[in-house]
Scaffold this motif. Sequence first.
Motif, PDB file in Angstrom:
ATOM      1  N   TRP A  37      -2.943  -2.241 -10.081  1.00 15.75           N
ATOM      2  CA  TRP A  37      -2.270  -1.825  -8.849  1.00 15.75           C
ATOM      3  C   TRP A  37      -1.829  -2.962  -7.932  1.00 15.75           C
ATOM      4  O   TRP A  37      -0.811  -2.823  -7.245  1.00 15.75           O
ATOM      5  N   LYS A  44       4.389   0.513  -5.821  1.00 11.54           N
ATOM      6  CA  LYS A  44       4.265   1.969  -5.991  1.00 11.54           C
ATOM      7  C   LYS A  44       4.298   2.341  -7.467  1.00 11.54           C
ATOM      8  O   LYS A  44       4.799   1.594  -8.306  1.00 11.54           O
ATOM      9  N   TRP A  62      -8.604   4.864  -8.827  1.00 11.36           N
ATOM     10  CA  TRP A  62      -7.759   3.894  -8.115  1.00 11.36           C
ATOM     11  C   TRP A  62      -8.155   3.814  -6.646  1.00 11.36           C
ATOM     12  O   TRP A  62      -8.257   2.718  -6.090  1.00 11.36           O
ATOM     13  N   ALA A  66      -9.184   0.447  -4.791  1.00 15.00           N
ATOM     14  CA  ALA A  66      -8.266  -0.104  -3.794  1.00 15.00           C
ATOM     15  C   ALA A  66      -8.685   0.206  -2.360  1.00 15.00           C
ATOM     16  O   ALA A  66      -7.972  -0.168  -1.430  1.00 15.00           O
ATOM     17  N   GLY A  68      -8.578   3.083  -1.058  1.00 11.09           N
ATOM     18  CA  GLY A  68      -7.516   3.968  -0.595  1.00 11.09           C
ATOM     19  C   GLY A  68      -8.016   5.377  -0.398  1.00 11.09           C
ATOM     20  O   GLY A  68      -9.224   5.645  -0.446  1.00 11.09           O
ATOM     21  N   THR A  88      -6.176   3.719   5.960  1.00  6.95           N
ATOM     22  CA  THR A  88      -5.860   2.774   4.893  1.00  6.95           C
ATOM     23  C   THR A  88      -4.374   2.856   4.579  1.00  6.95           C
ATOM     24  O   THR A  88      -3.762   3.928   4.686  1.00  6.95           O
ATOM     25  N   HIS A  90      -3.279   2.256   1.598  1.00  8.15           N
ATOM     26  CA  HIS A  90      -3.204   2.589   0.169  1.00  8.15           C
ATOM     27  C   HIS A  90      -3.451   4.089   0.007  1.00  8.15           C
ATOM     28  O   HIS A  90      -4.551   4.573   0.285  1.00  8.15           O
ATOM     29  N   GLY A 121       1.305  -1.884   1.562  1.00  2.00           N
ATOM     30  CA  GLY A 121       0.296  -1.051   0.950  1.00  2.00           C
ATOM     31  C   GLY A 121       0.705  -0.649  -0.450  1.00  2.00           C
ATOM     32  O   GLY A 121       1.664  -1.185  -1.028  1.00  2.00           O
ATOM     33  N   ARG A 122      -0.009   0.297  -1.001  1.00  2.00           N
ATOM     34  CA  ARG A 122       0.284   0.809  -2.338  1.00  2.00           C
ATOM     35  C   ARG A 122       0.374   2.336  -2.275  1.00  2.00           C
ATOM     36  O   ARG A 122      -0.430   2.987  -1.609  1.00  2.00           O
TER      37      ARG A 122
END
Length: 231
Positions: A37, A44, A62, A66, A68, A88, A90, A121-122
């Motif tokens: 990630w 993304k 994940w 992360a 997240g 967050t 993420h 972020g992700r």
Amino acid sequence: MTPKQIPMGLPLPAAMGREDFFVTPANAQALTTVEGWPNWPQGKLVLTGPEGAGKTHLAHLWATEAAGQVLPARAVLLGDPDALIARTKHIALEDAEALVGLPAAEEALFHLHNMILAAQGRLLITAKTPPARWALGLPDLASRLQATAVVALAPPDDALLEAVLVKLFADRQLQVTPSLIAYLLPRMERSLAAAQTLVADLDRRALAGRRPVTRRLAAEVLDEESGGLAE
């Protein structure tokens, strides 16, 4: 006459740890991609797969890695993007196809998408199909999602279903033989959700009748689940 024991039917909590994620060819590529990630293109990823393939489990793995959060896609309708990323930057949004055709939801997802990426972020999106197949009404959202990298989970293979069944029986302290697992595999629905339902039903029937989990009991439960259509 010995009274029949009535099963309480209390569901066991879903096991979402890394040790509970069994790696097989059906999910190895998806796992590797999700675990990478920090290097997702544009920050993304869209994770696709049929119901019961393990998308939710992988999203939670994940999120743990992360730091997240995992949210249902319709959560974008519950607040502004600032509120959603307050904890967050993420975020994993599950079942994003539920937003297709809802103008307010598509607009909210568009802004959330932009804010997450602007904050470096992700964004992980799960869905049954890739965005190219969605009939999105917002062109800007469609173009951004269609440009997002996609990785697919295949339907569970025999190796994955076997490992999951063995663990589900062990979690319920049910003693079963390898031959029973071999009997179930070609006859059950091919999904992780179906495996959970099947083991829960076997546990319920075994407890109610004070019977061991045998091939005969399995045949009865499979027949019950299929509405009498099982072999």
